[in-house]
Design a protein around this motif. Structure first.
Motif, PDB file in Angstrom:
ATOM      1  N   VAL A  62       1.030  -1.171   0.014  1.00 20.72           N
ATOM      2  CA  VAL A  62      -0.197  -0.021   0.137  1.00 20.72           C
ATOM      3  C   VAL A  62       0.628   1.194   0.103  1.00 20.72           C
ATOM      4  CG1 VAL A  62      -1.560   1.263   1.213  1.00 20.72           C
ATOM      5  CG2 VAL A  62      -2.040  -1.141   1.251  1.00 20.72           C
ATOM      6  N   GLN A  66       1.623   1.503  -4.207  1.00 22.47           N
ATOM      7  CA  GLN A  66       0.472   2.199  -4.077  1.00 22.47           C
ATOM      8  C   GLN A  66      -0.933   1.279  -4.338  1.00 22.47           C
ATOM      9  OE1 GLN A  66       1.159   5.237  -7.197  1.00 22.47           O
ATOM     10  NE2 GLN A  66       2.354   6.499  -5.711  1.00 22.47           N
ATOM     11  N   THR A  67      -0.753  -0.023  -3.963  1.00 18.07           N
ATOM     12  CA  THR A  67      -1.720  -1.071  -3.976  1.00 18.07           C
ATOM     13  C   THR A  67      -3.148  -0.345  -3.086  1.00 18.07           C
ATOM     14  OG1 THR A  67      -0.236  -2.856  -4.135  1.00 18.07           O
ATOM     15  CG2 THR A  67      -2.507  -3.356  -3.398  1.00 18.07           C
ATOM     16  N   PRO A  68      -4.268  -0.437  -3.659  1.00 23.16           N
ATOM     17  CA  PRO A  68      -5.466   0.241  -3.207  1.00 23.16           C
ATOM     18  C   PRO A  68      -5.426  -0.579  -1.661  1.00 23.16           C
ATOM     19  CG  PRO A  68      -5.981  -0.233  -5.306  1.00 23.16           C
ATOM     20  CD  PRO A  68      -4.414  -0.926  -5.116  1.00 23.16           C
ATOM     21  N   VAL A  69      -5.806   0.156  -0.584  1.00 22.83           N
ATOM     22  CA  VAL A  69      -6.065  -0.431   0.532  1.00 22.83           C
ATOM     23  C   VAL A  69      -7.025  -1.681   0.569  1.00 22.83           C
ATOM     24  CG1 VAL A  69      -6.992  -0.057   2.872  1.00 22.83           C
ATOM     25  CG2 VAL A  69      -5.397   1.494   1.860  1.00 22.83           C
ATOM     26  N   ARG A  70      -8.211  -1.338  -0.192  1.00 25.57           N
ATOM     27  CA  ARG A  70      -9.057  -2.545  -0.166  1.00 25.57           C
ATOM     28  C   ARG A  70      -8.709  -3.753  -0.877  1.00 25.57           C
ATOM     29  NH1 ARG A  70     -10.423   1.090  -4.073  1.00 25.57           N
ATOM     30  NH2 ARG A  70     -10.236   0.460  -6.177  1.00 25.57           N
ATOM     31  N   ASP A  71      -7.634  -3.876  -1.536  1.00 25.73           N
ATOM     32  CA  ASP A  71      -7.283  -5.144  -2.130  1.00 25.73           C
ATOM     33  C   ASP A  71      -6.095  -5.675  -1.055  1.00 25.73           C
ATOM     34  OD1 ASP A  71      -8.438  -4.519  -4.519  1.00 25.73           O
ATOM     35  OD2 ASP A  71      -6.577  -3.718  -5.442  1.00 25.73           O
ATOM     36  N   LYS A 107      -3.637   9.381   2.866  1.00 28.63           N
ATOM     37  CA  LYS A 107      -3.956   9.527   1.575  1.00 28.63           C
ATOM     38  C   LYS A 107      -4.671   7.934   1.211  1.00 28.63           C
ATOM     39  CE  LYS A 107      -1.175  13.470  -0.038  1.00 28.63           C
ATOM     40  NZ  LYS A 107      -0.102  13.642  -1.095  1.00 28.63           N
ATOM     41  N   ALA A 108      -3.870   7.142   1.341  1.00 29.76           N
ATOM     42  CA  ALA A 108      -4.351   5.805   1.070  1.00 29.76           C
ATOM     43  C   ALA A 108      -5.693   5.350   1.854  1.00 29.76           C
ATOM     44  CB  ALA A 108      -3.306   4.815   1.271  1.00 29.76           C
ATOM     45  N   GLU A 111      -9.836   6.084   0.676  1.00 28.90           N
ATOM     46  CA  GLU A 111     -10.656   5.164   0.095  1.00 28.90           C
ATOM     47  C   GLU A 111     -11.508   4.189   0.935  1.00 28.90           C
ATOM     48  OE1 GLU A 111      -9.463   1.553  -1.858  1.00 28.90           O
ATOM     49  OE2 GLU A 111      -7.194   2.624  -1.707  1.00 28.90           O
ATOM     50  N   VAL A 112     -11.152   4.204   2.118  1.00 23.81           N
ATOM     51  CA  VAL A 112     -11.957   3.153   2.965  1.00 23.81           C
ATOM     52  C   VAL A 112     -12.660   3.581   4.063  1.00 23.81           C
ATOM     53  CG1 VAL A 112     -10.578   1.274   2.016  1.00 23.81           C
ATOM     54  CG2 VAL A 112      -9.753   2.158   4.328  1.00 23.81           C
TER      55      VAL A 112
END
Length: 255
Positions: A62, A66-71, A107-108, A111-112
């Motif tokens: 993450v 820059q892997t999306p947190v949800r993944d 910032k990451a 999204e969640v």
């Protein structure tokens, strides 16, 4: 919007990770949506929640890839987990040249945040770039503190560090509260430390104290919070009461 709460103490061995894991599980038991982020390269919170540290992607991905947190989130019976392992120890070095490197985690998480009522972050026991990211992303800091003399010195050091963070990257940062851990009522200095902390921080100190309890110590080796390992133990009962007080606690204080 979920509340982001760091569990921090620059002194190791104070029950920081244990409190993060066991309070997370107790909050989940109350049917609250919660995410635990393991920001410590040791990955103890990851294994304490029953997640394999080899899980990929994880927090390193993450922050660096820059892997999306949800993944990277792993769902467990005790709450959702964003895991970590020793790979994360290299993240601090790799982030050095990143623009706004102290804000990468904040910032990451954007999204969640709306998906959870609470987001707990287990910080490393040091003030490095990983802890800086956690404190920059947090609304408040919950401080587990062992009832011993040296813990008082550690608390003073932590307050200095948090004031630095507040004055530079997170002006809204507050103290969520202080939880006294490893409390032994048979020892007079446990009571003395509790009195000193309450004198300085007042109502920010939780009334629920976490006792020295063998079941709390054993639970991580089984990959379970104490409530799942030994639900009828004194330790499980203490964290259940702490969760109830946590929901009602509204005595955040300025740093």
């Amino acid at each position: 919007m979920g509340r982001v709460i760091c569990f921090a103490n620059q002194k190791g061995g104070v029950g920081k990770t244990t409190t993060c894991v066991d309070l997370c599980a107790a909050v989940k038991d109350k049917r609250r949506a919660i995410l635990l982020i393991d920001a410590d390269p040791q990955g103890n919170a990851t294994t304490g929640m029953g997640v394999d540290k080899r899980t990929s992607p994880n927090l390193y991905d993450v922050l660096i890839r820059q892997t999306p947190v949800r993944d990277a989130i792993v769902k467990t019976k005790y709450g959702d987990v964003l895991p970590s392992n020793l790979d994360l120890s290299g993240a601090a070095v790799e982030l050095v040249d990143r623009p706004e490197r102290e804000l990468v985690l904040k910032k990451a998480l954007a999204e969640v945040r709306s998906q959870y009522e609470y987001i707990f972050i287990d910080c490393p026991p040091s003030l490095g770039l990983l802890t800086l990211n956690a404190l920059a992303a947090a609304d408040s800091v919950l401080i587990p503190m062992q009832c011993e003399f040296y813990a008082m010195e550690g608390l003073a050091d932590l307050m200095t560090s948090m004031r630095l963070i507040k004055n530079t990257v997170n002006p809204d940062l507050k103290i969520e509260g202080i939880v006294l851990t490893m409390y032994d009522k048979r020892l007079s200095f446990s009571g003395q430390v509790a009195q000193e902390v309450e004198k300085y921080f007042g109502k920010a100190v939780y009334r629920t104290v976490i006792p020295r309890n063998v079941r709390i110590a054993e639970a991580p080796s089984h990959g379970k919070p104490v409530s799942a390992y030994s639900r009828l133990s004194r330790g499980a009962d203490a964290y259940d009461r702490l969760a109830i007080e946590f929901f009602r606690h509204d005595h955040t204080v300025d740093i």
